[in-house]
Design a protein around this motif. Structure first.
Motif, PDB file in Angstrom:
ATOM      1  N   THR B  54       0.811  -1.224   0.000  1.00  0.00           N
ATOM      2  CA  THR B  54       0.000   0.000   0.000  1.00  0.00           C
ATOM      3  C   THR B  54       0.842   1.271   0.000  1.00  0.00           C
ATOM      4  OG1 THR B  54      -0.057   0.133   2.388  1.00  0.00           O
ATOM      5  CG2 THR B  54      -1.818  -1.106   1.344  1.00  0.00           C
ATOM      6  N   GLY B  55       2.132   1.157   0.352  1.00  0.00           N
ATOM      7  CA  GLY B  55       2.945   2.359   0.449  1.00  0.00           C
ATOM      8  C   GLY B  55       2.751   3.120   1.763  1.00  0.00           C
ATOM      9  N   LEU B 162       4.888 -16.913   1.901  1.00  0.00           N
ATOM     10  CA  LEU B 162       3.781 -17.321   1.035  1.00  0.00           C
ATOM     11  C   LEU B 162       2.637 -16.317   1.096  1.00  0.00           C
ATOM     12  CD1 LEU B 162       3.821 -21.170   1.644  1.00  0.00           C
ATOM     13  CD2 LEU B 162       4.592 -19.893  -0.371  1.00  0.00           C
ATOM     14  N   LEU B 163       2.403 -15.784   2.304  1.00  0.00           N
ATOM     15  CA  LEU B 163       1.348 -14.773   2.443  1.00  0.00           C
ATOM     16  C   LEU B 163       1.660 -13.568   1.559  1.00  0.00           C
ATOM     17  CD1 LEU B 163      -1.206 -13.921   4.127  1.00  0.00           C
ATOM     18  CD2 LEU B 163       0.364 -12.703   5.627  1.00  0.00           C
ATOM     19  N   GLY B 168       0.322 -10.665  -2.971  1.00  0.00           N
ATOM     20  CA  GLY B 168       0.880  -9.832  -4.042  1.00  0.00           C
ATOM     21  C   GLY B 168       0.287 -10.134  -5.411  1.00  0.00           C
ATOM     22  N   ILE B 169       0.033 -11.425  -5.706  1.00  0.00           N
ATOM     23  CA  ILE B 169      -0.462 -11.747  -7.046  1.00  0.00           C
ATOM     24  C   ILE B 169      -1.985 -11.822  -7.097  1.00  0.00           C
ATOM     25  CG2 ILE B 169       1.651 -12.974  -7.740  1.00  0.00           C
ATOM     26  CD1 ILE B 169       0.190 -15.583  -7.168  1.00  0.00           C
ATOM     27  N   SER B 170      -2.658 -11.580  -5.955  1.00  0.00           N
ATOM     28  CA  SER B 170      -4.124 -11.720  -5.952  1.00  0.00           C
ATOM     29  C   SER B 170      -4.793 -10.413  -6.373  1.00  0.00           C
ATOM     30  CB  SER B 170      -4.596 -12.105  -4.552  1.00  0.00           C
ATOM     31  OG  SER B 170      -4.383 -11.007  -3.686  1.00  0.00           O
ATOM     32  N   ARG B 171      -6.098 -10.506  -6.560  1.00  0.00           N
ATOM     33  CA  ARG B 171      -6.912  -9.338  -6.838  1.00  0.00           C
ATOM     34  C   ARG B 171      -6.810  -8.334  -5.690  1.00  0.00           C
ATOM     35  NH1 ARG B 171     -11.433  -8.381 -10.126  1.00  0.00           N
ATOM     36  NH2 ARG B 171     -12.877  -7.176  -8.872  1.00  0.00           N
ATOM     37  N   PHE B 172      -6.838  -8.881  -4.470  1.00  0.00           N
ATOM     38  CA  PHE B 172      -6.676  -8.091  -3.251  1.00  0.00           C
ATOM     39  C   PHE B 172      -5.368  -7.285  -3.310  1.00  0.00           C
ATOM     40  CE2 PHE B 172      -5.351  -8.632   1.439  1.00  0.00           C
ATOM     41  CZ  PHE B 172      -5.967  -7.460   1.832  1.00  0.00           C
ATOM     42  N   GLY B 173      -4.276  -7.976  -3.671  1.00  0.00           N
ATOM     43  CA  GLY B 173      -2.969  -7.319  -3.736  1.00  0.00           C
ATOM     44  C   GLY B 173      -2.920  -6.246  -4.805  1.00  0.00           C
ATOM     45  N   GLY B 244      13.979  -4.321  -1.515  1.00  0.00           N
ATOM     46  CA  GLY B 244      13.145  -3.949  -2.654  1.00  0.00           C
ATOM     47  C   GLY B 244      11.752  -4.525  -2.479  1.00  0.00           C
ATOM     48  N   ASN B 245      10.849  -3.922  -3.202  1.00  0.00           N
ATOM     49  CA  ASN B 245       9.449  -4.026  -2.879  1.00  0.00           C
ATOM     50  C   ASN B 245       8.645  -4.860  -3.851  1.00  0.00           C
ATOM     51  OD1 ASN B 245       7.627  -3.311  -1.101  1.00  0.00           O
ATOM     52  ND2 ASN B 245       7.480  -1.155  -1.695  1.00  0.00           N
ATOM     53  N   GLU B 246       9.280  -5.216  -4.953  1.00  0.00           N
ATOM     54  CA  GLU B 246       8.513  -5.706  -6.087  1.00  0.00           C
ATOM     55  C   GLU B 246       7.778  -7.012  -5.791  1.00  0.00           C
ATOM     56  OE1 GLU B 246      10.171  -6.296 -10.433  1.00  0.00           O
ATOM     57  OE2 GLU B 246      11.158  -4.724  -9.279  1.00  0.00           O
ATOM     58  N   ASP B 247       8.467  -7.968  -5.209  1.00  0.00           N
ATOM     59  CA  ASP B 247       7.799  -9.224  -4.866  1.00  0.00           C
ATOM     60  C   ASP B 247       8.435  -9.823  -3.617  1.00  0.00           C
ATOM     61  OD1 ASP B 247      10.140 -10.621  -5.646  1.00  0.00           O
ATOM     62  OD2 ASP B 247       9.478 -10.546  -7.724  1.00  0.00           O
ATOM     63  N   ALA B 248       8.081 -11.074  -3.313  1.00  0.00           N
ATOM     64  CA  ALA B 248       8.475 -11.679  -2.044  1.00  0.00           C
ATOM     65  C   ALA B 248       9.972 -11.957  -1.954  1.00  0.00           C
ATOM     66  CB  ALA B 248       7.690 -12.972  -1.819  1.00  0.00           C
ATOM     67  N   ARG B 249      10.697 -11.809  -3.068  1.00  0.00           N
ATOM     68  CA  ARG B 249      12.138 -12.065  -2.966  1.00  0.00           C
ATOM     69  C   ARG B 249      12.873 -10.895  -2.326  1.00  0.00           C
ATOM     70  NH1 ARG B 249      13.181 -13.209  -9.077  1.00  0.00           N
ATOM     71  NH2 ARG B 249      11.700 -11.497  -9.052  1.00  0.00           N
ATOM     72  N   GLY B 250      12.331  -9.688  -2.491  1.00  0.00           N
ATOM     73  CA  GLY B 250      12.995  -8.494  -1.979  1.00  0.00           C
ATOM     74  C   GLY B 250      13.321  -8.574  -0.493  1.00  0.00           C
TER      75      GLY B 250
END
Lengths: 296, 303
Positions: B54-55, B162-163, B168-173, B244-250
């Motif tokens: 959400t920032g 996993l959460l 992140g990839i859901s509609r919610f995200g 970094g923020n892009e995905d769960a690897r950050g």
């Protein structure tokens, strides 16, 4: 109960703290108002000023008030250095206000942690204090120590000087213009970069002066700054962005509320009260400072 | 579940098992390092579910950690560990729901400062309650060993990763990311912004409560100022921004970087570590705002 409320002792304590809050809020107002930099290291500048006064007095035995010009210049230099290193180019690029605020918050947060721990590393976290002008003066049945009277007097002097400077000199008016409307200030020919440089220097200098005054009345530790940062934010949220008189009134109001609530409850609750007031003020004005700024 | 969706799950679970297995092979010192890695991954991924997407940067996540620790320590010896840790998560999640609606009305940077102030407020409130009860530090007897904690913490780290990934990839995200880009626009196109923000906030503080509950058992005594230490929030934010923020690897990259830094510097002096932490944050915000993940991607893109 009533005699507590009207005791000269409490009024005096609240006045001393109020002047300090007003001075600290004024410094933050200059930095936040002109550039929208969220300086949460503001209280740490205070802490640095307090340490400078402490070491000066401990090592030379001379009045800590003599450090005021030196601390002011050094703090101004620090502010200007940070401005040139981190903010000048970003501000000139015309970044959106929200981006400037978020970015500056993180940068100052990092700086704050670095400064606090550098001081703790150099001087340990042991609280320190010194005894200067601690003779007691009596006015009626109110006992006042000399150092508090001096802090009060110097603080009032700084506030008056700043009021005159901001309202009566061209440069002060340029700072106020920038606080009120950045773009309009640029259009009427104000050298925005120069005013910003000066404003951050002045804001830091005022914070340093506040630190010297604070060191005369309270214990100092490397981590003492944050509650004062919070206090400064309460002052400018209540008093209004760029509203110097409003900030002074708010500084006194905050000090009175704090001193009286602590007296009526318990000294243990002081931290809860300071943060409680802050949280309450933000929840009541969730839009922060900007709505007020447009009206100013 | 198709192969593409299953892949991150497998990698995450394999990572958690590897962390735990490594813990069996090394000595007591490195077990604690691994426990720290798992802890920070769980905390930073959870933080990222709300703040990353959400920032709205939260500087107050230590509250969840502290509440969890407080719940577990208060009930220690009366209830089994797994139930206490569950309760710790429940308590911090409920706290999140309770404060989310008023706190999330505050936008942008004021939200950030507010979360810090709120965390300090809760810290001093708990401190006063403990002083009134005459229990300013409690001793903990019969706490489980590092191996048990590491197993549980690796599980939490996997769950948080996993959460973060699936939100992140859901509609919610996507809705949360839309809030980050432009909250008003998101509302206009029909994102239920209040519900999304509150839900994400509560999700984001639940696992840190459980983490705090487990970590409270690491030492033999409980001190309020220690489990509500704002340095914890600060470290979470720094790890997330460095990674970094892009995905769960950050967050994982950020955690490995800072735990490594801490191993190098902490023995010299904990203050020196924190000084460097502050400067590293300033450096990344100024010169690499997309974090390590962004730097890696940038290099790949340039090639």
């Amino acid at each position: 109960m009533l005699e507590t409320v009207f005791s000269g002792q409490l009024l005096f304590a609240a006045a001393v703290l109020g002047v300090l809050y007003a001075v600290i809020g004024l410094g933050l107002n200059l930095v936040y108002g002109t550039m929208r930099l969220l300086n949460i290291a503001h209280g740490d500048i205070l802490m640095l000023g307090a340490y400078a006064a402490f070491w000066w007095f401990t090592l030379t035995g001379l009045s800590p008030l003599l450090t005021l010009p030196l601390v002011a210049v050094a703090a101004a230099g620090l502010g200007i250095g940070l401005y040139v290193a981190f903010f000048r180019r970003h501000l000139a690029s015309g970044a959106h206000v929200a981006v400037v605020e978020a970015r500056s918050l993180l940068i100052f947060f990092g700086i704050s942690v670095a400064i606090q721990n550098a001081m703790a590393w150099a001087f340990t976290s042991t609280p320190r204090a010194y005894r200067y002008l601690d003779g007691v003066w009596h006015l009626g049945d109110t006992a006042m120590t000399g150092n508090r009277i001096a802090a009060l007097a110097v603080g009032v002097g700084v506030l008056l000087a700043m009021l005159v400077f901001l309202n009566r000199t061209l440069f002060g008016l340029e700072i106020k213009a920038l606080i009120q409307h950045r773009e309009a200030a640029r259009i009427v020919g104000i050298n925005v970069d120069r005013v910003q440089l000066f404003a951050i220097g002045l804001g830091f200098a005022v914070a340093g002066i506040g630190g010297v005054l604070l060191s005369m009345t309270e214990q100092i530790t490397p981590f003492m700054g944050f509650p004062f940062t919070i206090g400064a934010f309460v002052v400018i949220i209540m008093g209004g962005l760029g509203n110097i008189r409003g900030g002074i009134v708010a500084g006194f109001a905050l000090a009175f509320v704090e001193i009286y609530l602590v007296t009526l409850t318990s000294a243990n609750l002081r931290s809860i009260l300071v943060y409680g007031i802050f949280v309450a003020v933000l929840l009541i004005r969730p839009q922060g400072l900007l709505s007020r700024a447009r009206r100013a | 579940m198709n192969a593409r969706a299953a892949w991150p799950v497998l990698v995450t679970l394999a990572g958690a098992v590897a962390l735990w297995a490594l813990g069996q092979a090394v000595g007591a010192y490195w077990q604690i390092v691994l426990l720290n890695v798992a802890m920070w991954i769980a905390l930073t991924q959870s933080w990222s579910v709300f703040s990353g997407l959400t920032g709205y940067i939260s500087l107050g996540h230590v509250v969840a950690y502290g509440i969890g620790a407080y719940v577990v320590v208060s009930g220690w010896g009366m209830l089994p560990l797994w139930l206490l840790v569950g309760l710790a998560g429940l308590a911090s999640g409920l706290f999140g729901l309770l404060v989310a609606i008023p706190v999330l009305r505050v936008r942008g940077p004021y939200f950030v400062i507010l979360t810090f102030g709120l965390a300090e407020l809760v810290k001093y409130a708990v401190l006063n309650v403990e002083t009134m009860l005459g229990k300013s530090s409690r001793l903990i007897f019969g706490a489980p060993g590092t191996e048990t904690l590491l197993l549980a913490m690796a599980g939490l780290a996997a769950a948080a990763t996993l959460l973060r990934h699936f939100v992140g990839i859901s509609r919610f995200g996507r809705g949360l990311a839309a809030i980050r880009e432009d909250e008003t626009a998101a509302e206009t196109i029909g994102v239920p912004i209040t519900r999304f923000k509150v839900l994400a906030f509560a999700l984001s503080v639940t696992l840190p409560g459980m983490v705090g509950g487990l970590m409270a058992l690491r030492s033999t005594y409980f001190e309020v100022l220690q489990v509500f230490n704002p340095t914890i929030s600060f470290t979470i934010v720094t790890m997330a921004i460095i990674g970094g923020n892009e995905d769960a690897r950050g967050p994982i990259l950020g955690v490995l970087f800072l735990v490594g830094l801490s191993e190098v510097l902490r023995s010299a002096s904990p203050q020196l570590y924190l000084i460097c932490l502050g400067l590293v944050l300033v450096g990344f915000v100024t010169y690499a705002p997309t974090g390590l993940l962004g730097l890696l991607h940038g290099r790949r893109a340039r090639r």
